[in-house]
Design a protein around this motif. Sequence first.
Motif, PDB file in Angstrom:
ATOM      1  N   LEU A 103      29.540  72.727  47.583  1.00  0.00           N
ATOM      2  CA  LEU A 103      30.926  73.188  47.415  1.00  0.00           C
ATOM      3  C   LEU A 103      30.986  74.578  46.793  1.00  0.00           C
ATOM      4  CD1 LEU A 103      33.014  70.129  46.125  1.00  0.00           C
ATOM      5  CD2 LEU A 103      33.346  71.405  48.244  1.00  0.00           C
ATOM      6  N   ARG A 104      30.045  74.885  45.915  1.00  0.00           N
ATOM      7  CA  ARG A 104      30.060  76.172  45.219  1.00  0.00           C
ATOM      8  C   ARG A 104      29.344  77.281  45.989  1.00  0.00           C
ATOM      9  NH1 ARG A 104      28.822  72.610  40.879  1.00  0.00           N
ATOM     10  NH2 ARG A 104      26.682  73.371  40.751  1.00  0.00           N
ATOM     11  N   LEU A 149      31.393  70.216  36.046  1.00  0.00           N
ATOM     12  CA  LEU A 149      30.394  69.817  37.035  1.00  0.00           C
ATOM     13  C   LEU A 149      28.982  69.971  36.471  1.00  0.00           C
ATOM     14  CD1 LEU A 149      31.858  71.324  40.343  1.00  0.00           C
ATOM     15  CD2 LEU A 149      31.904  68.952  39.573  1.00  0.00           C
ATOM     16  N   LYS A 189      33.552  74.308  37.099  1.00  0.00           N
ATOM     17  CA  LYS A 189      32.089  74.363  37.134  1.00  0.00           C
ATOM     18  C   LYS A 189      31.460  73.912  35.808  1.00  0.00           C
ATOM     19  CE  LYS A 189      31.721  79.345  36.119  1.00  0.00           C
ATOM     20  NZ  LYS A 189      31.216  80.638  36.654  1.00  0.00           N
ATOM     21  N   GLY A 203      29.198  69.715  51.574  1.00  0.00           N
ATOM     22  CA  GLY A 203      29.735  70.586  50.528  1.00  0.00           C
ATOM     23  C   GLY A 203      30.002  71.993  51.038  1.00  0.00           C
ATOM     24  N   PHE A 246      28.372  68.782  45.204  1.00  0.00           N
ATOM     25  CA  PHE A 246      29.059  69.788  44.390  1.00  0.00           C
ATOM     26  C   PHE A 246      28.359  71.145  44.472  1.00  0.00           C
ATOM     27  CE2 PHE A 246      30.401  66.003  41.595  1.00  0.00           C
ATOM     28  CZ  PHE A 246      31.526  65.800  42.384  1.00  0.00           C
ATOM     29  N   TYR A 247      27.019  71.105  44.607  1.00  0.00           N
ATOM     30  CA  TYR A 247      26.291  72.358  44.770  1.00  0.00           C
ATOM     31  C   TYR A 247      26.712  73.061  46.067  1.00  0.00           C
ATOM     32  CZ  TYR A 247      22.559  75.627  45.759  1.00  0.00           C
ATOM     33  OH  TYR A 247      21.873  76.762  46.082  1.00  0.00           O
ATOM     34  N   PHE A 258      25.944  63.326  44.660  1.00  0.00           N
ATOM     35  CA  PHE A 258      27.101  64.101  44.201  1.00  0.00           C
ATOM     36  C   PHE A 258      26.686  65.467  43.653  1.00  0.00           C
ATOM     37  CE2 PHE A 258      29.463  60.064  44.258  1.00  0.00           C
ATOM     38  CZ  PHE A 258      30.656  60.508  44.826  1.00  0.00           C
ATOM     39  N   ASP A 260      26.122  67.137  36.123  1.00  0.00           N
ATOM     40  CA  ASP A 260      24.726  67.318  36.539  1.00  0.00           C
ATOM     41  C   ASP A 260      23.775  66.923  35.415  1.00  0.00           C
ATOM     42  OD1 ASP A 260      25.801  68.331  38.822  1.00  0.00           O
ATOM     43  OD2 ASP A 260      25.149  70.394  38.514  1.00  0.00           O
ATOM     44  N   ALA A 280      36.002  73.948  42.761  1.00  0.00           N
ATOM     45  CA  ALA A 280      34.678  73.694  42.192  1.00  0.00           C
ATOM     46  C   ALA A 280      34.302  74.768  41.176  1.00  0.00           C
ATOM     47  CB  ALA A 280      33.635  73.624  43.304  1.00  0.00           C
TER      48      ALA A 280
END
Length: 330
Positions: free
Chosen positions: A59-60, A205, A202, A187, A56-57, A52, A209, A198
Motif C-alpha cells: 500500500l505504501r 502500521l 504509517k 497492496g 500494508f507494505y 498484513f 509490524d 497508509a
Amino acid sequence: MKKLLKALSKVGFDSFLLLIGAMILLAYFFPMPGMIKEPVSLEEIANVGVSFIFLFYGLRLSVEKLKAGLVNWRMHIVVQLTTFLFFPLLVLAFRPLFINTEYELLWLGVFFLAALPSTVSSSVVMVSIAKGNIPAAIFNSSISSLIGVVVTPLWVGLFIASATGDFDVTQIFIKLIIQVILPVIIGISLNSRFGALAEKYKKQLKQFDQAIILTIIYTSFCKSFSEHIFEGFTALELAGLAAAMMTLFLVVFFCVGLLSTLFGFSIKDRITVLFCGSKKSLVHGTVMSKVLFPHSTITGIILLPLMLYHALQLTAASIIAQKMARRDEE
C-alpha cells in the motif's frame, strides 16, 4: 529510564531492540503461552500478521515514485548486486568450514541474513543523518524489499534441505505466494486509492509490524528453548558469533565504499550506496522465517545471527553516519 533510552538511541539502540531482548527472556522463562494451540495459537496470529505486513507494505509503494527513481540506474545496480549477490557469495565462501559440524545451523542463519533485502526505514534514516541522497535511499530500500520477496527464498532454498532435512519446495512456494507475493501485489494495486491513508497512519502500521515481529520472535524462541536447542552453545561462542557479525558488516561496508569510489559516484550517492548496501532487514528476515522454516524448532537459531547483526549494524551505522554528518563542519 528515559535517560537510558536517550543514551542508547545515540548509538543506534531503541526501545524495539530492548523489547526483542525482553521477548527472548520471556520465551526462556515462560515458553508455554507460545506453545498453546487452542483455541487460537500465537503462531496462527503471527502467520496472518505476516500477510498484513506485506499488504500494508504494498500500500505504501507508489509505482510512480519507483519509475522516477530509475534515473540513477548505475547506483541502484551496485546496491542491489551488493545486497543479493556479493553478500551471499561472501558468506557462501565459508560454507566448507561448517558442513557436518555443530555450527552448520548457525552458518545457515548467517547465510539467511546475507540473502535478505536491505532495511527500509533505518537505511533512509542513516542516509538522512549522513546527508546523503535520500530519494535514492528510499528507492533502493523499496526495490530491495520487492526483489527480496523472490531472491531470498531462492538463495536459502539451496541449502535448507541439506542443513535441516526439512524443505518441501512446493509447499514453501505456495506459502510464499499466498503470504508474501499476493499481499504485496494487492497492496500495490490499491496504492492509488489507499496509499495516502497508509502514509497518514504509517506510525500505527509500524507499531503493528513490530508487534507481529515480537510475536514471531517469542513463539520461535519458545520452541527452541523447549527443545533445548541452545544448550550446546557457550557464552564465548555467542560472543564469537557477535564478533563475526560485526566483522561481516565492516567488510561489506568497506568493499561497498571502495566500489562506489571506483564508479566515481558523488559523495551523496556514495553515502546512499554505503548504508543501503551494507544493511539487512530484521522485519523481512523475521517474517520470511515464518515462510521458509514453518513449525520448526530451529527458527530461534536461524534468527540469532540476524538479531545480532541488526543490533550491531544500527550501532556501527549510527556512529559512522554521525561522523559523516560533521564533514561539512570539519
